[in-house]
Structure formats: structure tokens, C-alpha cells
Design a protein around this motif. Structure first.
Motif, PDB file in Angstrom:
ATOM      1  N   ALA A 281      25.694  45.131  31.200  1.00  0.00           N
ATOM      2  CA  ALA A 281      26.547  44.406  30.259  1.00  0.00           C
ATOM      3  C   ALA A 281      26.344  42.900  30.370  1.00  0.00           C
ATOM      4  N   ALA A 282      26.177  42.403  31.591  1.00  0.00           N
ATOM      5  CA  ALA A 282      25.954  40.968  31.781  1.00  0.00           C
ATOM      6  C   ALA A 282      24.630  40.541  31.152  1.00  0.00           C
ATOM      7  N   GLU A 284      23.084  42.068  28.609  1.00  0.00           N
ATOM      8  CA  GLU A 284      23.228  42.136  27.152  1.00  0.00           C
ATOM      9  C   GLU A 284      24.036  40.966  26.621  1.00  0.00           C
ATOM     10  N   ALA A 285      25.005  40.487  27.402  1.00  0.00           N
ATOM     11  CA  ALA A 285      25.838  39.355  26.972  1.00  0.00           C
ATOM     12  C   ALA A 285      25.042  38.065  26.827  1.00  0.00           C
TER      13      ALA A 285
END
Length: 310
Positions: A281-282, A284-285
Motif C-alpha cells: 500500500a505504501a 502504491e501510494a
């Protein structure tokens, strides 16, 4: 009086103690037993070098320190093992509690380390491919490289040319060894991400000032995305270290635009699946494309919820 040649700060046999007139002294606390029949001054610390010297004195001629013992003599990091390991290229009859001997048909690559005959770092690595899991073998490789006794390329070339047992495992681990890795938990965090199919983070990112001087280091990260992944072991909670860590991270966040994800032992060794998702997620952010579904290749290596890290 002991003879001038008798040095109790080096391993000596019971027979040598008797010749020096110290038979009774072996039981009065001045000396300690290393192995059966081998002693040393009690003030000398119990180190791998001391035990290695004693083991070679007890072993038949031609013994070479190997496996876990050789790894530690080279400064490598390996799981604890109760025995001192000695290898031979011939059959021997030899049994001493605390000493494990091995028989090899192939030629041993013998180097001197601390004045002792020991298998070279690359051969030690491939020998241990039969005994260590992938995580611990890569961690050994990283630590040997950190000690500057080999290189990632040197380990890989040796593993690829290895004709002994577990060549495939040795090659697979050598391909994952990197330079400038600071700790075993850092190795295992990196491997968790890589085995899950995430982009491999760069190791030891160095931030320079205008003069080219290194002013900050980042354990793991993605330079183009300015995303840092750092592992905080227990020592990060000691004395002034938390304040120093916070100051460094604030500066890099505010002045350089870096984002930080901080991981601890529980993240890697107790909740690895959640950690993988958090890392994905980090990434992709910050615009890094992640191929989903993620790989399950990490699962066989991170199954123990009670595993501990330093």
C-alpha cells in the motif's frame, strides 16, 4: 614450577598440565575445561577462537574448521550451534563431546584465519546451504560481505561452480546477497518483501550534502519514489537513539521529501502478511505499480509466530 614453555593462556592438555606440575590446580578454579582433556586459564574468555584452537589440538591431523565454526571465525552471523565443527578429507575415528567432525570427498579450500586452518568464506557458505534455511543463508552471506571477506559476486560465482550437495540452494541464496546490509532483521525484512513479489528495495541509500559528503543513510528504500523502509531493533529504544532517529527522519521528510515506513520485530516475525500489505500500500501510494495478486513464496519461510529478532 611450570616450565617456561608452558602457556596456560592457550589451550593445553591434561598431560601437559601434569608435566607442568599443575595436576591439582586443574580442580582449584584457576583453570577451566574447554573440552574433555583440554583446559585453559579461567580468566581467558570462552570465544570461538579459543574453542577452535582447542578442537584442532584434539582432532586428528588434517582437521579444518568448517560450517558454523568457520562462519563465525570469518565474522559471519549464523544461528547458534552447540558444537565446534572440524572437517577432514579422510576417514577418522574421533569422538569428543562438543566437537562435530565431517568427512568430505571434495578438496577443501583451506585458508588461515586467526592462525587457524579454516574453510574459505565462499566454501563455508555453500557447505551451510545443506543446513541453513534460505533466510539464514542469505543473512550469512550479507554478514560475510559486510565483513569484507567476500563479495556478492564472489559468493554467486563460487555457488554456481559448486559441484557438491545443495548447489541449487546455495545459488538461490547467493543471488539474494547484497552489500552494505547492517543486520539480520534488515535482511529478513528485505527478503519478506522480495519473496512476496514486491519490487526489491535498494540497500544503504546514502544522502549527500552539496559537497558530496554523506550526511544520512537509509536502511532500505526506493530512491526514485523517496520511500524509505527501516527496521528498528531494540537498540533503537536505547539512550538518545530514538531522538536521533526522529530528528533524521523529520529532516529527510521535510527537507528532502522522503516518506518513512518503520518496521519492528513483530511486523516481520509475527504478522508478515499484514506487513506485506502495508508495504504494498505504501508503494502504491507513491505511484509504484504493484503486480497483484502478490506471491505466496514468502510463506514457507515466515511461518513461526514466535521467531525473535535482535
Amino acid at each position: 614450577m611450570p616450565s617456561a614453555d608452558f602457556d596456560p593462556t592457550q589451550p593445553f592438555s591434561g598431560e601437559e598440565a601434569c608435566e607442568a606440575g599443575l595436576r591439582r590446580a586443574l580442580r582449584d578454579g584457576r583453570f577451566r575445561r574447554i573440552f574433555h582433556g583440554m583446559y585453559i586459564d579461567a580468566r581467558i574468555p570462552d570465544t570461538v577462537v579459543v574453542r577452535s584452537r582447542a578442537a584442532l589440538r584434539l582432532a586428528p591431523e588434517g582437521g579444518v574448521l568448517s560450517h558454523w565454526t568457520a562462519a563465525r571465525l570469518w565474522g559471519g552471523v549464523v544461528p547458534e550451534h552447540a558444537n565446534t565443527h572440524v572437517s577432514f578429507t579422510r576417514d577418522v575415528r574421533f569422538r569428543v563431546e562438543g566437537i562435530k567432525h565431517h568427512r568430505f570427498r571434495h578438496r577443501l579450500h583451506i585458508v588461515r584465519r586467526h592462525g587457524l586452518q579454516v574453510t574459505g568464506p565462499e566454501q563455508t557458505f555453500v557447505h551451510l546451504a545443506r543446513h541453513l534455511n534460505l533466510l539464514d543463508l542469505v543473512a550469512l552471506g550479507d554478514s560475510l560481505v559486510r565483513k569484507a571477506v567476500t563479495t556478492p559476486a564472489g559468493l554467486l560465482a563460487y555457488a554456481q561452480g559448486w559441484e557438491g550437495q545443495c548447489r541449487r540452494e546455495a545459488v538461490a541464496a547467493a543471488r539474494l546477497v547484497r552489500d552494505h546490509v547492517d543486520s539480520v532483521p534488515e535482511t529478513k525484512l528485505r527478503l519478506l518483501l522480495v519473496l512476496a513479489g514486491l519490487p526489491e528495495p535498494e540497500v544503504d541509500i546514502r544522502i549527500h550534502d552539496a559537497d558530496g559528503t554523506v550526511v544520512f543513510r537509509i536502511d532500505l528504500g526506493y530512491r526514485a519514489a523517496k520511500l524509505a523502509f527501516e527496521y528498528d531493533g531494540r537498540w533503537h529504544d536505547e539512550d538518545e537513539q530514538p531522538a536521533m532517529d526522529e530528528s533524521r527522519r523529520q529532516y529527510l521528510s521535510i527537507e528532502e521529501g522522503w516518506r518513512f515506513e518503520i518496521f519492528v520485530a513483530k511486523d516481520v516475525f509475527e504478522t508478515p502478511e499484514a506487513t506485506i500489505e502495508r508495504a504494498a500500500a505504501a508503494l502504491e501510494a507513491v505511484g509504484v505499480r504493484i503486480d497483484r495478486p502478490l506471491s505466496d513464496a514468502w510463506r514457507p519461510h515466515f511461518r513461526c509466530p514466535t521467531a525473535q529478532a535482535a
